[in-house]
Write an enzyme that holds these catalytic residues in place. Sequence first.
Site, short mmCIF file in Angstrom:
data_model
loop_
_atom_site.label_atom_id
_atom_site.label_comp_id
_atom_site.label_asym_id
_atom_site.label_seq_id
_atom_site.Cartn_x
_atom_site.Cartn_y
_atom_site.Cartn_z
N GLY A 1 0.80 -1.21 0.00
CA GLY A 1 0.00 0.00 0.00
C GLY A 1 0.84 1.26 0.00
CB CYS A 2 4.32 2.01 0.91
SG CYS A 2 4.11 1.81 2.68
CD GLN A 3 4.10 8.00 -4.24
OE1 GLN A 3 4.08 8.63 -3.19
NE2 GLN A 3 4.08 8.60 -5.40
CB SER A 4 8.60 4.08 -2.08
OG SER A 4 8.51 5.37 -2.62
#
Length: 146
Positions: free
Chosen positions: A50-53
């Site tokens: 769910g993190c962008q990175s």
Amino acid sequence: MTLRQKEEIIKNEFQILKNWEEKYEYLIDLGKKLSTKSTKFRSEDKLIYGCQSKVWLKAKLNGPRIFFEADSDALLPRGMAALMIQVYSGLFPFEIIYSNANFIYEIGFQTFLSPIRANGMLLFLKKIKFYAIALNSKISVSLGRI
């Protein structure tokens, strides 16, 4: 050092920073200080979804205390992970489980981080709590409490 003491140190450090550029720079500097040995645990089971990175988190018990290692493929999330490790590493699992993490709001992440990055911080906290719950259960079993 207690959780409250660690949170106060972080809040005081962020109060000194005058603007969002200085806060970003501070986070990036924290990320640069993370151990470079952490790439050894870059695996799917340690990835925070769910993190962008890409961000990885590893937890281990040392006695009754929990210690974390983290890594990211991007500078800012790496710094955010370093900040969270600074606060939560070395605590008893129950301290993490029952923490409210208000310091995240008190230092103003929601005002200088993008919504996606702020959400990533909350996902990181959720994973820290997940590990704390799992390792707290392990401690209870080993002590014969369950």
